[in-house]
Design a protein around this motif. Structure first.
Motif, PDB file in Angstrom:
ATOM      1  N   ILE A   1      77.677  24.553  40.255  1.00 32.72           N
ATOM      2  CA  ILE A   1      76.677  24.888  39.238  1.00 32.72           C
ATOM      3  C   ILE A   1      75.243  24.823  39.762  1.00 32.72           C
ATOM      4  N   LEU A   2      75.039  24.252  40.944  1.00 29.69           N
ATOM      5  CA  LEU A   2      73.704  24.207  41.539  1.00 29.69           C
ATOM      6  C   LEU A   2      73.563  25.350  42.538  1.00 29.69           C
ATOM      7  N   PRO A   3      72.370  25.912  42.676  1.00 24.73           N
ATOM      8  CA  PRO A   3      72.201  27.033  43.602  1.00 24.73           C
ATOM      9  C   PRO A   3      72.304  26.588  45.061  1.00 24.73           C
ATOM     10  N   ALA A   4      72.570  27.544  45.922  1.00 28.88           N
ATOM     11  CA  ALA A   4      72.613  27.258  47.359  1.00 28.88           C
ATOM     12  C   ALA A   4      71.255  26.709  47.796  1.00 28.88           C
ATOM     13  N   THR A   5      71.283  25.800  48.743  1.00 31.41           N
ATOM     14  CA  THR A   5      70.058  25.174  49.223  1.00 31.41           C
ATOM     15  C   THR A   5      70.170  24.902  50.713  1.00 31.41           C
ATOM     16  N   GLN A   6      69.014  24.752  51.360  1.00 30.62           N
ATOM     17  CA  GLN A   6      69.016  24.459  52.797  1.00 30.62           C
ATOM     18  C   GLN A   6      69.098  22.973  53.084  1.00 30.62           C
ATOM     19  N   LYS A   7      68.331  22.185  52.356  1.00 27.99           N
ATOM     20  CA  LYS A   7      68.150  20.780  52.717  1.00 27.99           C
ATOM     21  C   LYS A   7      69.014  19.865  51.853  1.00 27.99           C
ATOM     22  N   TRP A   8      70.038  19.317  52.477  1.00 25.70           N
ATOM     23  CA  TRP A   8      70.863  18.303  51.843  1.00 25.70           C
ATOM     24  C   TRP A   8      70.477  16.953  52.436  1.00 25.70           C
ATOM     25  N   LEU A   9      70.635  15.903  51.660  1.00 28.76           N
ATOM     26  CA  LEU A   9      70.421  14.549  52.143  1.00 28.76           C
ATOM     27  C   LEU A   9      71.776  13.864  52.244  1.00 28.76           C
ATOM     28  N   VAL A  10      71.924  13.021  53.240  1.00 31.03           N
ATOM     29  CA  VAL A  10      73.168  12.280  53.461  1.00 31.03           C
ATOM     30  C   VAL A  10      72.837  10.803  53.531  1.00 31.03           C
ATOM     31  N   TRP A  11      73.545  10.014  52.738  1.00 30.62           N
ATOM     32  CA  TRP A  11      73.488   8.562  52.890  1.00 30.62           C
ATOM     33  C   TRP A  11      74.726   8.168  53.675  1.00 30.62           C
ATOM     34  N   ASP A  12      74.548   7.803  54.939  1.00 31.09           N
ATOM     35  CA  ASP A  12      75.625   7.264  55.772  1.00 31.09           C
ATOM     36  C   ASP A  12      75.716   5.789  55.434  1.00 31.09           C
ATOM     37  N   LYS A  13      76.847   5.376  54.854  1.00 36.17           N
ATOM     38  CA  LYS A  13      76.998   4.009  54.354  1.00 36.17           C
ATOM     39  C   LYS A  13      77.237   2.974  55.445  1.00 36.17           C
ATOM     40  N   GLY A  14      77.282   3.412  56.704  1.00 32.23           N
ATOM     41  CA  GLY A  14      77.315   2.465  57.808  1.00 32.23           C
ATOM     42  C   GLY A  14      78.606   1.695  57.979  1.00 32.23           C
ATOM     43  N   GLN A  15      79.617   2.020  57.205  1.00 32.98           N
ATOM     44  CA  GLN A  15      80.914   1.364  57.333  1.00 32.98           C
ATOM     45  C   GLN A  15      81.996   2.421  57.199  1.00 32.98           C
ATOM     46  N   ARG A  16      83.099   2.191  57.820  1.00 30.21           N
ATOM     47  CA  ARG A  16      84.246   3.089  57.697  1.00 30.21           C
ATOM     48  C   ARG A  16      85.389   2.286  57.102  1.00 30.21           C
ATOM     49  N   ILE A  17      85.457   2.292  55.761  1.00 35.29           N
ATOM     50  CA  ILE A  17      86.507   1.573  55.039  1.00 35.29           C
ATOM     51  C   ILE A  17      87.184   2.551  54.095  1.00 35.29           C
ATOM     52  N   MET A  18      87.962   2.079  53.150  1.00 41.17           N
ATOM     53  CA  MET A  18      88.746   2.957  52.274  1.00 41.17           C
ATOM     54  C   MET A  18      87.885   3.856  51.382  1.00 41.17           C
ATOM     55  N   GLN A  19      86.654   3.441  51.080  1.00 42.81           N
ATOM     56  CA  GLN A  19      85.786   4.263  50.241  1.00 42.81           C
ATOM     57  C   GLN A  19      85.108   5.341  51.071  1.00 42.81           C
ATOM     58  N   SER A  20      84.331   6.154  50.424  1.00 47.26           N
ATOM     59  CA  SER A  20      83.615   7.233  51.101  1.00 47.26           C
ATOM     60  C   SER A  20      82.676   6.689  52.178  1.00 47.26           C
ATOM     61  N   ASP A  21      82.627   7.378  53.313  1.00 48.39           N
ATOM     62  CA  ASP A  21      81.741   6.985  54.409  1.00 48.39           C
ATOM     63  C   ASP A  21      80.279   7.284  54.103  1.00 48.39           C
ATOM     64  N   GLY A  22      80.045   8.155  53.124  1.00 52.53           N
ATOM     65  CA  GLY A  22      78.682   8.530  52.799  1.00 52.53           C
ATOM     66  C   GLY A  22      78.619   9.276  51.483  1.00 52.53           C
ATOM     67  N   GLU A  23      77.405   9.618  51.078  1.00 57.93           N
ATOM     68  CA  GLU A  23      77.196  10.399  49.864  1.00 57.93           C
ATOM     69  C   GLU A  23      76.196  11.500  50.150  1.00 57.93           C
ATOM     70  N   LEU A  24      76.302  12.592  49.378  1.00 58.56           N
ATOM     71  CA  LEU A  24      75.448  13.757  49.567  1.00 58.56           C
ATOM     72  C   LEU A  24      74.534  13.965  48.375  1.00 58.56           C
ATOM     73  N   ALA A  25      73.297  14.360  48.675  1.00 58.56           N
ATOM     74  CA  ALA A  25      72.356  14.730  47.621  1.00 58.56           C
ATOM     75  C   ALA A  25      71.949  16.179  47.821  1.00 58.56           C
ATOM     76  N   TRP A  26      72.058  16.963  46.764  1.00 57.36           N
ATOM     77  CA  TRP A  26      71.536  18.331  46.731  1.00 57.36           C
ATOM     78  C   TRP A  26      70.033  18.225  46.515  1.00 57.36           C
ATOM     79  N   THR A  27      69.264  19.059  47.203  1.00 58.04           N
ATOM     80  CA  THR A  27      67.832  19.104  46.951  1.00 58.04           C
ATOM     81  C   THR A  27      67.407  20.543  46.722  1.00 58.04           C
ATOM     82  N   SER A  28      66.260  20.710  46.122  1.00 60.13           N
ATOM     83  CA  SER A  28      65.690  22.036  45.926  1.00 60.13           C
ATOM     84  C   SER A  28      64.776  22.409  47.087  1.00 60.13           C
ATOM     85  N   PHE A  29      64.751  21.613  48.136  1.00 60.06           N
ATOM     86  CA  PHE A  29      63.829  21.797  49.258  1.00 60.06           C
ATOM     87  C   PHE A  29      64.374  22.750  50.314  1.00 60.06           C
TER      88      PHE A  29
END
Length: 193
Positions: free
Chosen positions: A75-103
């Motif tokens: 539902i969000l338009p295509a964008t160039q700049k995504w942000l990534v939070w690398d959670k610094g650990q590799r366990i059963m949960q997600s290794d990171g999270e993504l943020a869509w930006t309008s930038f």
């Protein structure tokens, strides 16, 4: 959906809406990685926000940073700049999270171990680290709006950086926590000004 249409246009929306994956609570766990704090299951992450919420966020702001963007890519338009939070650990949960930006611009990665949430005394099951939200706020200029305020971390980051902030939160428990945290950050900012 009720409040956004009544607000004037702001410079930036920085938010972390429910992803619709049922992570609104957790049972307490312990592990060598620190474990998880217990949070009550309240049902607010049972489904993602309506498309109209994203339309309103984009219409009411010049720029946007929306965490969980991968859950809203349809539902969000295509964008160039995504942000990534690398959670610094590799366990059963997600290794990171993504943020869509309008930038426009290149993808950016912020590495912060999820243990930072324990240092921040996390009061919300999906709370982002304060340092991560400061990083986001610092990428923008002007007044910030968070229509899914949760425990107010975006607002705290704004107070620490001397920025105006508007927050909206539907859950009274988290609204009270956010108000307390933001007021504490305002007091601390005045002490060092």
């Amino acid at each position: 959906l009720e409040i956004l249409p009544t607000l004037p246009k702001v410079d930036c929306v920085i938010t972390d809406p429910p992803y619709g994956i049922g992570r609104d609570g957790s049972v307490r766990t312990t592990s060598r990685h620190g474990g998880r704090k217990a949070h009550e299951f309240m049902g607010w992450d049972a489904k993602r926000p309506d498309d109209l919420a994203f339309e309103l966020m984009r219409a009411k702001s010049r720029e946007q940073i929306i965490w969980g963007g991968n859950y809203f890519a349809d539902i969000l338009p295509a964008t160039q700049k995504w942000l990534v939070w690398d959670k610094g650990q590799r366990i059963m949960q997600s290794d990171g999270e993504l943020a869509w930006t309008s930038f426009d611009g290149a993808l950016r990665i912020y590495t912060q171990n999820r243990v930072a949430l324990m240092q921040d005394c996390a009061e919300h099951p999906t709370q982002k680290p304060l340092s991560l939200m400061r990083w986001c706020v610092a990428m923008t200029a002007g007044e910030v709006l968070d229509p899914f305020m949760g425990s107010g971390t975006t607002g705290v980051a704004c107070m620490q950086l001397g920025r105006k902030f508007i927050g909206i939160e539907i859950e009274p428990k988290y609204f009270e926590i956010a108000c307390r945290r933001i007021e504490d950050a305002q007091r601390q900012s005045r002490m060092f000004a």
